[in-house]
Design a protein around this motif. Structure first.
Motif, PDB file in Angstrom:
ATOM      1  N   ASP A 100       0.990  -1.388  -0.549  1.00 54.44           N
ATOM      2  CA  ASP A 100      -0.105  -0.451   0.216  1.00 54.44           C
ATOM      3  C   ASP A 100       1.160   1.315  -0.262  1.00 54.44           C
ATOM      4  OD1 ASP A 100       1.119  -0.108   2.503  1.00 54.44           O
ATOM      5  OD2 ASP A 100      -1.211  -0.305   3.350  1.00 54.44           O
ATOM      6  N   GLY A 101       0.132   2.385   0.160  1.00 55.74           N
ATOM      7  CA  GLY A 101       0.992   3.628   0.346  1.00 55.74           C
ATOM      8  C   GLY A 101       2.623   3.755   1.220  1.00 55.74           C
ATOM      9  N   ALA A 102       2.290   3.360   2.471  1.00 55.60           N
ATOM     10  CA  ALA A 102       3.158   2.699   3.150  1.00 55.60           C
ATOM     11  C   ALA A 102       3.963   1.966   2.989  1.00 55.60           C
ATOM     12  CB  ALA A 102       2.576   2.584   4.525  1.00 55.60           C
ATOM     13  N   GLY A 103       3.768   1.120   2.514  1.00 50.74           N
ATOM     14  CA  GLY A 103       4.723  -0.281   2.157  1.00 50.74           C
ATOM     15  C   GLY A 103       5.619   0.327   1.011  1.00 50.74           C
ATOM     16  N   CYS A 104       5.116   0.778   0.016  1.00 55.09           N
ATOM     17  CA  CYS A 104       6.008   1.479  -1.787  1.00 55.09           C
ATOM     18  C   CYS A 104       7.357   2.163  -0.734  1.00 55.09           C
ATOM     19  CB  CYS A 104       4.766   1.950  -2.109  1.00 55.09           C
ATOM     20  SG  CYS A 104       4.176   1.416  -2.863  1.00 55.09           S
ATOM     21  N   ASP A 112       0.856   6.035  11.981  1.00 50.45           N
ATOM     22  CA  ASP A 112       1.829   6.951  11.453  1.00 50.45           C
ATOM     23  C   ASP A 112       1.945   8.588  12.669  1.00 50.45           C
ATOM     24  OD1 ASP A 112       4.105   8.369  10.703  1.00 50.45           O
ATOM     25  OD2 ASP A 112       2.118   8.462   9.276  1.00 50.45           O
ATOM     26  N   GLU A 113       3.009   8.534  13.183  1.00 51.68           N
ATOM     27  CA  GLU A 113       3.289   9.948  13.631  1.00 51.68           C
ATOM     28  C   GLU A 113       3.632  11.146  13.522  1.00 51.68           C
ATOM     29  OE1 GLU A 113       4.655  10.168  18.056  1.00 51.68           O
ATOM     30  OE2 GLU A 113       3.937   8.385  17.929  1.00 51.68           O
ATOM     31  N   PRO A 114       3.296  11.448  12.427  1.00 55.44           N
ATOM     32  CA  PRO A 114       3.662  12.627  11.815  1.00 55.44           C
ATOM     33  C   PRO A 114       4.892  13.822  12.779  1.00 55.44           C
ATOM     34  CG  PRO A 114       1.927  13.062  11.489  1.00 55.44           C
ATOM     35  CD  PRO A 114       1.956  12.402  11.927  1.00 55.44           C
ATOM     36  N   ASP A 115       3.966  13.735  14.058  1.00 60.73           N
ATOM     37  CA  ASP A 115       4.916  14.449  14.914  1.00 60.73           C
ATOM     38  C   ASP A 115       5.090  13.757  15.941  1.00 60.73           C
ATOM     39  OD1 ASP A 115       3.890  16.726  13.551  1.00 60.73           O
ATOM     40  OD2 ASP A 115       2.280  16.726  15.010  1.00 60.73           O
ATOM     41  N   LEU A 127      10.354  22.127   0.265  1.00 59.43           N
ATOM     42  CA  LEU A 127       9.076  22.593  -0.231  1.00 59.43           C
ATOM     43  C   LEU A 127       9.449  22.639  -1.815  1.00 59.43           C
ATOM     44  CD1 LEU A 127       6.090  24.191  -0.358  1.00 59.43           C
ATOM     45  CD2 LEU A 127       7.870  26.314  -0.845  1.00 59.43           C
ATOM     46  N   VAL A 128      10.766  23.025  -2.453  1.00 59.84           N
ATOM     47  CA  VAL A 128      11.263  22.083  -3.926  1.00 59.84           C
ATOM     48  C   VAL A 128      10.463  20.833  -3.917  1.00 59.84           C
ATOM     49  CG1 VAL A 128      12.649  22.623  -5.712  1.00 59.84           C
ATOM     50  CG2 VAL A 128      12.426  24.781  -4.412  1.00 59.84           C
ATOM     51  N   ALA A 129      11.576  20.473  -3.259  1.00 60.81           N
ATOM     52  CA  ALA A 129      11.756  18.789  -3.077  1.00 60.81           C
ATOM     53  C   ALA A 129       9.802  17.780  -3.302  1.00 60.81           C
ATOM     54  CB  ALA A 129      12.300  17.919  -2.138  1.00 60.81           C
ATOM     55  N   HIS A 130       8.992  18.796  -2.502  1.00 58.69           N
ATOM     56  CA  HIS A 130       7.601  18.529  -2.740  1.00 58.69           C
ATOM     57  C   HIS A 130       7.013  18.770  -3.831  1.00 58.69           C
ATOM     58  CE1 HIS A 130       3.307  17.874  -1.104  1.00 58.69           C
ATOM     59  NE2 HIS A 130       3.701  19.231  -0.455  1.00 58.69           N
ATOM     60  N   GLY A 131       7.517  19.810  -4.274  1.00 60.83           N
ATOM     61  CA  GLY A 131       7.304  20.530  -5.479  1.00 60.83           C
ATOM     62  C   GLY A 131       7.143  19.104  -6.918  1.00 60.83           C
ATOM     63  N   GLN A 132       8.795  18.741  -6.596  1.00 57.17           N
ATOM     64  CA  GLN A 132       9.347  17.976  -7.672  1.00 57.17           C
ATOM     65  C   GLN A 132       8.712  16.591  -7.389  1.00 57.17           C
ATOM     66  OE1 GLN A 132      13.187  19.192  -7.616  1.00 57.17           O
ATOM     67  NE2 GLN A 132      13.098  19.835  -9.553  1.00 57.17           N
ATOM     68  N   ARG A 133       7.705  15.856  -6.172  1.00 60.16           N
ATOM     69  CA  ARG A 133       6.975  14.930  -6.338  1.00 60.16           C
ATOM     70  C   ARG A 133       8.341  13.934  -5.782  1.00 60.16           C
ATOM     71  NH1 ARG A 133       2.384  14.248  -8.095  1.00 60.16           N
ATOM     72  NH2 ARG A 133       2.171  11.511  -7.598  1.00 60.16           N
ATOM     73  N   GLN A 134       9.733  14.884  -4.914  1.00 61.60           N
ATOM     74  CA  GLN A 134      10.849  14.280  -4.913  1.00 61.60           C
ATOM     75  C   GLN A 134      10.163  14.094  -2.968  1.00 61.60           C
ATOM     76  OE1 GLN A 134      14.468  16.539  -6.491  1.00 61.60           O
ATOM     77  NE2 GLN A 134      13.841  15.774  -7.827  1.00 61.60           N
ATOM     78  N   TRP A 135       9.535  12.823  -1.898  1.00 58.99           N
ATOM     79  CA  TRP A 135       9.199  13.277  -1.291  1.00 58.99           C
ATOM     80  C   TRP A 135       9.793  13.109  -0.179  1.00 58.99           C
ATOM     81  CZ3 TRP A 135       4.703  10.958  -4.008  1.00 58.99           C
ATOM     82  CH2 TRP A 135       4.049  12.204  -4.339  1.00 58.99           C
ATOM     83  N   VAL A 190       4.237  16.415   3.488  1.00 58.43           N
ATOM     84  CA  VAL A 190       4.713  15.191   2.520  1.00 58.43           C
ATOM     85  C   VAL A 190       4.519  14.144   2.354  1.00 58.43           C
ATOM     86  CG1 VAL A 190       6.928  14.599   1.508  1.00 58.43           C
ATOM     87  CG2 VAL A 190       6.767  17.321   2.272  1.00 58.43           C
ATOM     88  N   ARG A 191       4.066  13.185   3.844  1.00 56.39           N
ATOM     89  CA  ARG A 191       4.096  12.329   4.164  1.00 56.39           C
ATOM     90  C   ARG A 191       2.436  11.814   3.594  1.00 56.39           C
ATOM     91  NH1 ARG A 191       6.700   9.632   7.042  1.00 56.39           N
ATOM     92  NH2 ARG A 191       5.994   7.447   8.287  1.00 56.39           N
ATOM     93  N   ALA A 192       1.550  12.529   3.806  1.00 56.68           N
ATOM     94  CA  ALA A 192       0.091  12.401   2.677  1.00 56.68           C
ATOM     95  C   ALA A 192       0.250  12.388   1.704  1.00 56.68           C
ATOM     96  CB  ALA A 192      -0.569  13.671   3.339  1.00 56.68           C
ATOM     97  N   ALA A 193       1.095  13.265   0.555  1.00 59.99           N
ATOM     98  CA  ALA A 193       1.638  13.390  -0.163  1.00 59.99           C
ATOM     99  C   ALA A 193       1.715  11.408  -1.034  1.00 59.99           C
ATOM    100  CB  ALA A 193       2.169  14.467  -0.894  1.00 59.99           C
ATOM    101  N   ALA A 194       3.088  11.317   0.200  1.00 59.73           N
ATOM    102  CA  ALA A 194       3.727   9.816  -0.098  1.00 59.73           C
ATOM    103  C   ALA A 194       2.850   9.158  -0.391  1.00 59.73           C
ATOM    104  CB  ALA A 194       4.422   9.640   0.584  1.00 59.73           C
ATOM    105  N   GLY A 195       1.731   9.191  -0.344  1.00 56.44           N
ATOM    106  CA  GLY A 195       0.810   7.834   0.310  1.00 56.44           C
ATOM    107  C   GLY A 195       0.263   7.368   1.678  1.00 56.44           C
ATOM    108  N   ILE A 196       1.017   7.677   2.412  1.00 51.87           N
ATOM    109  CA  ILE A 196       1.075   6.929   3.995  1.00 51.87           C
ATOM    110  C   ILE A 196      -0.216   8.216   4.727  1.00 51.87           C
ATOM    111  CG2 ILE A 196       2.296   7.439   6.440  1.00 51.87           C
ATOM    112  CD1 ILE A 196       4.998   7.661   4.566  1.00 51.87           C
ATOM    113  N   VAL A 197      -1.382   7.183   4.983  1.00 53.92           N
ATOM    114  CA  VAL A 197      -2.308   7.830   5.947  1.00 53.92           C
ATOM    115  C   VAL A 197      -2.096   8.178   7.508  1.00 53.92           C
ATOM    116  CG1 VAL A 197      -4.816   7.059   6.360  1.00 53.92           C
ATOM    117  CG2 VAL A 197      -3.980   5.564   4.275  1.00 53.92           C
TER     118      VAL A 197
END
Length: 352
Positions: free
Chosen positions: A49-53, A156-159, A291-299, A327-334
């Motif tokens: 899934d997102g986290a596994g990828c 997941d614990e983003p903080d 921020l640039v890396a996020h925009g380039q999908r380099q999460w 960033v973590r949400a964009a990478a597919g991590i719920v």
């Protein structure tokens, strides 16, 4: 026989696209790499899934990760600051900027600024410190690294970085050399110019004052402002140009940091707080590059940068933690809701 969720080519293709984004190796080479490592990838978790990828990508990049949920990893929290310019920056312009800054011998070294960073306010807000175990005397090499799923947190614990900050305790505050800043009159002069004229003036300043990382940051900010308009192809070019200038700013500002920064009662290194003006060029450049890396999908790269930024400035005046969650949400991590995180911290999670 139909493909299962574990072996779906769609999932391998997703991993390959992310690997290509992070490395620039090209999609076909990335896909071949994923396929050749398929069996080992499937050992990283029960599902792609997102986290596994995400876990598979980190495995392919051979990165150290911290496990904090079922099949979910994040970059290790640094015990000392590792300069981003030593691991993430590759452009020739960046290397030239670093060499020029090294030649500017008058920029000095980081100095104590007579204060400390006390994270006790996090405990008052309900954050629980992480337990690092028995300390550095443990011999981790005697046993293979095995992760017991029963010990992993349920969400997941983003903080989670806040728990590291609290566990590290009080840390000394330092300030970077004033040479990283433009003189106030020069900065005011640049602010009064039209964007095109400001860009030309800043490019002149980076040659005249090679240690002034602020000039590179302002030049990157001008470029990034153009990314909000135009077609997708144009945005890609703008993001790449902004990346080069932010990389230069980081390389220049990190020149005094290319040594272990220890201090205080613990082994945790000192902080570079936002309140010290000379620290801001580096802190702003790290945020801008993420921020640039996020925009380039380099999460993956974005997360690495943000973890280091939060290590340096845990007060987080720039709200890097908000970008980290994005960033973590964009990478597919719920992303869990706040109550789920609180329950997990009290051992009330629902499991995988």
């Amino acid at each position: 026989m139909a493909s299962t969720p574990r072996t779906s080519p769609t999932h391998f293709s997703r991993i390959a696209r992310r690997l290509d984004n992070e490395t620039g190796m090209g999609y076909q080479k990335a896909l071949s790499t994923v396929q050749s490592e398929a069996d080992r990838i499937m050992q990283q978790g029960p599902r792609l899934d997102g986290a596994g990828c995400d876990m598979a990508l980190r495995f392919l990049l051979r990165q150290d990760i911290e496990y904090w949920g079922p099949g979910i990893g994040a970059h290790m929290w640094p015990q000392v600051y590792h300069p981003v310019s030593m691991t993430l920056l590759h452009s020739g312009l960046c290397r030239e900027a670093m060499k020029a800054a090294e030649r500017a011998r008058d920029q000095g070294q980081p100095e104590p600024c007579g204060g400390e960073f006390d994270p006790s306010y996090l405990a008052a807000a309900g954050v629980e410190p992480l337990d690092y175990g028995d300390g550095p005397d443990e011999d981790w090499a005697d046993e293979p690294e095995e992760i017991d799923p029963a010990l992993l947190e349920a969400v997941d614990e983003p903080d989670r970085w806040k728990r590291h900050v609290l566990a590290q305790g009080v840390r000394p505050a330092f300030r970077l050399p004033d040479a990283h800043l433009l003189p106030p009159a020069t900065r005011e002069g640049v602010d009064g110019l039209e964007p095109g004229e400001a860009a030309e003036r800043l490019e002149q300043l980076v040659l005249e004052q090679p240690a002034a990382a602020e000039a590179f940051v302002l030049r990157a900010d001008l470029v990034l402002a153009d990314a909000r308009e135009g077609a997708a192809e144009a945005k890609r070019g703008v993001l790449e140009e902004a990346r080069r200038w932010y990389e230069c700013a980081i390389a220049v500002a990190e020149v005094p940091l290319h040594f272990p920064m220890y201090g205080g009662a613990s082994d945790a290194g000192p902080v570079l707080l936002w309140r010290e003006g000379s620290n801001r060029p580096l802190l702003r450049a790290l945020y801008g590059l993420a921020l640039v890396a996020h925009g380039q999908r380099q999460w993956n790269s974005a997360e690495m940068i943000l973890m280091r930024l939060l290590y340096l400035d845990p007060g987080d005046e720039q709200r890097a933690a908000v970008l980290l969650r994005q960033v973590r949400a964009a990478a597919g991590i719920v992303q869990p809701d706040a109550q789920a995180v609180r329950n997990a911290g009290r051992g009330e999670g629902t499991g995988a």
